[in-house]
Design a protein around this motif. Structure first.
Motif, mmCIF file in Angstrom:
data_model
loop_
_atom_site.group_PDB
_atom_site.id
_atom_site.type_symbol
_atom_site.label_atom_id
_atom_site.label_comp_id
_atom_site.label_asym_id
_atom_site.label_seq_id
_atom_site.Cartn_x
_atom_site.Cartn_y
_atom_site.Cartn_z
ATOM 1 N N VAL A 6 30.976 50.267 34.518
ATOM 2 C CA VAL A 6 31.950 50.987 33.367
ATOM 3 C C VAL A 6 32.020 50.115 32.314
ATOM 4 N N ALA A 7 31.802 50.812 31.029
ATOM 5 C CA ALA A 7 32.037 50.130 29.627
ATOM 6 C C ALA A 7 33.112 50.739 29.121
ATOM 7 N N GLY A 8 34.279 50.070 29.269
ATOM 8 C CA GLY A 8 35.518 50.391 28.481
ATOM 9 C C GLY A 8 36.685 50.765 29.575
ATOM 10 N N GLY A 9 37.879 50.072 29.323
ATOM 11 C CA GLY A 9 38.871 50.014 30.348
ATOM 12 C C GLY A 9 39.940 50.772 29.722
ATOM 13 N N GLY A 10 39.837 52.241 28.984
ATOM 14 C CA GLY A 10 41.035 53.103 28.792
ATOM 15 C C GLY A 10 41.236 54.087 29.854
ATOM 16 N N LEU A 11 42.072 54.836 29.785
ATOM 17 C CA LEU A 11 42.432 55.793 31.085
ATOM 18 C C LEU A 11 41.094 56.243 31.458
ATOM 19 N N ALA A 12 40.130 56.759 30.817
ATOM 20 C CA ALA A 12 38.994 57.334 31.355
ATOM 21 C C ALA A 12 38.139 56.541 32.238
ATOM 22 N N ASP A 26 29.738 49.489 44.223
ATOM 23 C CA ASP A 26 30.126 48.412 43.626
ATOM 24 C C ASP A 26 30.347 48.469 42.119
ATOM 25 N N VAL A 27 31.672 48.553 41.770
ATOM 26 C CA VAL A 27 31.947 48.938 40.312
ATOM 27 C C VAL A 27 32.340 47.606 39.431
ATOM 28 N N ARG A 28 31.710 47.547 38.306
ATOM 29 C CA ARG A 28 32.307 46.538 37.444
ATOM 30 C C ARG A 28 32.615 46.893 36.250
ATOM 31 N N LEU A 29 33.930 46.867 35.768
ATOM 32 C CA LEU A 29 34.341 47.388 34.452
ATOM 33 C C LEU A 29 34.511 46.480 33.472
ATOM 34 N N TYR A 30 34.094 46.598 32.283
ATOM 35 C CA TYR A 30 34.022 45.572 31.120
ATOM 36 C C TYR A 30 35.002 46.229 30.234
ATOM 37 N N GLU A 31 35.967 45.573 29.646
ATOM 38 C CA GLU A 31 36.903 45.957 28.437
ATOM 39 C C GLU A 31 36.850 44.779 27.503
ATOM 40 N N ARG A 32 36.692 45.364 26.492
ATOM 41 C CA ARG A 32 36.402 44.143 25.137
ATOM 42 C C ARG A 32 37.737 43.597 24.828
ATOM 43 N N HIS A 33 38.737 44.201 24.987
ATOM 44 C CA HIS A 33 40.315 43.789 24.516
ATOM 45 C C HIS A 33 40.437 43.038 25.785
ATOM 46 N N GLU A 222 35.449 41.209 27.277
ATOM 47 C CA GLU A 222 33.988 41.240 27.630
ATOM 48 C C GLU A 222 33.485 42.532 26.964
ATOM 49 N N THR A 223 32.736 42.433 25.859
ATOM 50 C CA THR A 223 32.112 43.409 24.965
ATOM 51 C C THR A 223 30.655 43.912 25.473
ATOM 52 N N VAL A 224 30.707 45.237 25.670
ATOM 53 C CA VAL A 224 29.238 45.781 25.994
ATOM 54 C C VAL A 224 28.551 46.176 24.642
ATOM 55 N N THR A 225 27.415 45.523 24.169
ATOM 56 C CA THR A 225 26.852 45.609 23.041
ATOM 57 C C THR A 225 25.739 46.457 23.146
#
Length: 418
Positions: A6-12, A26-33, A222-225
Motif C-alpha cells: 500500500v503506497a500512502g498512509g492516509g485514511l484510505a 502480507d501487507v506492507r504500507l509505505y508513507e512518505r511523511h 518511505e517514498t514510493v517513487t
C-alpha cells in the motif's frame, strides 16, 4: 502468502491495509511523511491541539460506523447551526428540531426569511431518509442553482449558505455539485458534528493501530517513487515486489504513479490559523461564527469550547479559516482576524496570541456539477495496481475511508483472498 503493498498512509491507505491484512495478506504500507494520516493529522504543543486545517467528523458518515470506534475517540460535539456575524451584528441560526433551546433566537433571526426557515425544514424531511445512491445519481447542478430553484432567498445564500457550505466545500461561490450539498445536509441532519478530544489526528492514529493489530506493517519516511504494473515498487534505493499494489497517495502523486488521467487534481485550498486568548469565552460557545461579509476569514471556531482538551485550562483556543491559498504573511492574516473579531464584538477587547498557521494547498479536489461521473474506478490502473483515495468517490473523510474498503474488496476478489 499473498503480498500487497500500500503506497500512502492516509485514511484510505490505512483502511485498505487493515482489511487486506484481516483477509490474510502480507501487507506492507509505505508513507512518505514521518507520521501517518495524510491530511488528517494533529500537532500537539504546549497543551494545545492544532489540526491540519479546520476539520470535523460527521458521525452519520456511513464509513464511520464501519471503520471507527467512536467511543474510543471520545468525541466532543458542536451545537447544530451557527452564529451569523458582521460588524456590530451577531445572530444565531440553528436547527430548532435538534437544538430546541435556540428555537426563539432562530425564529426571530432576520438574516434569512421565514420562507427560508420553512424550506430548510422541508429539506430536512426530504433528505434525511434519501438513499445515498439516489443522492449521487441523476442529473446535477451547482449548489447555488439548486438552492435558487428551491426558492431560497438571496439573504439565505449570502448570510448562511455561502459561509457555512463554503467552509465545508472550500467553495464560497456555491459552484460545487448539488450532490455534495445534499449528502452533507443529510449528514448534518442525521448525526453530530464532532472532533475527537485529542484532535482529528486521533482518527488516523486509531486506523493505524487497527491496521497494525491486523498484521499490516507500516513504514514511515518511505517514498514510493515508481509503481510497475507487475507489482514492482521502487522506494529510492530499495525495490519491493508484491502480488498487488494499492496506490493511496494524494491525487497528484497517484496520477503520476499510475498514469490514470481521470484522477482529479484541481485543488481547493485554505489557510487555518490558531490563536489563544485569555478571559471569558465568546458567546458563540460551541457554534461556528460565520462571516456574512467576506471569506477573510470565512469562519471562526472556538475550539476550546467544543473540546476543552484542545487548550490548557486557563486559555481559550480559536481557529480562523481563510478560503483559497492567500499568500499574506501569517502576521497579516492574524491582524485581519483580530480586526474582524473586534468588529463583531465591539464590547470585548481580545488580545489574540497567534500560535500556529496551517496552509493547505490541496484540501479537497474541486467538485463542480458532473464531476462524479468521471471519477476513476479502483481498478482503473493497468496490471495489478489499484486506487484507494477519496478521488474515486467524492471529496470527504467518508469517501476516503470507503475507497480504502472498496480497493481492499477488489484486491481480495482478484487474488481470491478470503
Amino acid at each position: 502468502m499473498t503480498e500487497v503493498v500500500v503506497a500512502g498512509g492516509g485514511l484510505a491507505g490505512l483502511v485498505a491495509a487493515r482489511h487486506l491484512a484481516e483477509a490474510g495478506a502480507d501487507v506492507r504500507l509505505y508513507e512518505r511523511h514521518g507520521e501517518v494520516g495524510g491530511r488528517v493529522r494533529s500537532t500537539r504543543r504546549d497543551g494545545f491541539v492544532f489540526d491540519r486545517g479546520f476539520q470535523v467528523l460527521f458521525t452519520a458518515y456511513p464509513a464511520v460506523g464501519r471503520e471507527l470506534d467512536l467511543d474510543a475517540l471520545d468525541l466532543r460535539t458542536f451545537v447544530p447551526g451557527a452564529v451569523v456575524a458582521r460588524p456590530g451584528h451577531r445572530a444565531t441560526l440553528s436547527d430548532p428540531l435538534r437544538d430546541p433551546f435556540s428555537a426563539v433566537e432562530t425564529l426571530f433571526n432576520r438574516d434569512v426569511t421565514v420562507g427560508d426557515k420553512l424550506r430548510v425544514l422541508g429539506l430536512y424531511r426530504e433528505l434525511r431518509d434519501k438513499p445515498d445512491a439516489e443522492i449521487f445519481g441523476g442529473p446535477d447542478a451547482s449548489t447555488r442553482e439548486y438552492l435558487r430553484e428551491r426558492g431560497f432567498s438571496g439573504k439565505f445564500l449570502a448570510n448562511f449558505a455561502e459561509p457555512f457550505y463554503g467552509g465545508i466545500t472550500l467553495d464560497r461561490s456555491l459552484s460545487t455539485s448539488r450532490k455534495a450539498f445534499e449528502f452533507t445536509f443529510k449528514m448534518l441532519a442525521t448525526g453530530d458534528t464532532a472532533v475527537p478530544a485529542r484532535g482529528m489526528g486521533a482518527i488516523s492514529d486509531q486506523l493505524a493501530a487497527s491496521a497494525r493489530d491486523a498484521g499490516a506493517r507500516i513504514r514511515t519516511d518511505e517514498t514510493v517513487t515508481e509503481v510497475g504494473t507487475d507489482g514492482r515498487v521502487e522506494l529510492g534505493r530499495e525495490t519491493d515486489a508484491a502480488d498487488a499494489v494499492v496506490v493511496a497517495t494524494d491525487p497528484k502523486r497517484a496520477r503520476e504513479l499510475t498514469g490514470v488521467d481521470a484522477i482529479p487534481t484541481d485543488a481547493k485550498g485554505c489557510v487555518t490559523q490558531y490563536y489563544a486568548f485569555d478571559g471569558e469565552e465568546l458567546d458563540a460557545g460551541r457554534r461556528l461564527l460565520l462571516n456574512a461579509e467576506s471569506a477573510s476569514p470565512n469562519q471562526i471556531a472556538q475550539l476550546s469550547s467544543v473540546a476543552p482538551e484542545y487548550a490548557p485550562e486557563d486559555r481559550n483556543l480559536l481557529s480562523a479559516t481563510y478560503l483559497g491559498a492567500p499568500d499574506d504573511p501569517d502576521e497579516t492574516l492574524a491582524a485581519r482576524t483580530a480586526r474582524t473579531l473586534e468588529s463583531w464584538y465591539p464590547e470585548r477587547r481580545l488580545d489574540l496570541d497567534l500560535l500556529h498557521t496551517s496552509r493547505i494547498e490541496f484540501g479537497q479536489f474541486a467538485q463542480p456539477p458532473g464531476v462524479y461521473d468521471g471519477l476513476p474506478a479502483v481498478r482503473a490502473p493497468e496490471g495489478s495496481v489499484y486506487l484507494a483515495g477519496e478521488y474515486t468517490e467524492a471529496s470527504s473523510l467518508n469517501a476516503a475511508m470507503q475507497s480504502g474498503r472498496t480497493a481492499a474488496r477488489a484486491v481480495r476478489a482478484d487474488l481470491d483472498l478470503q
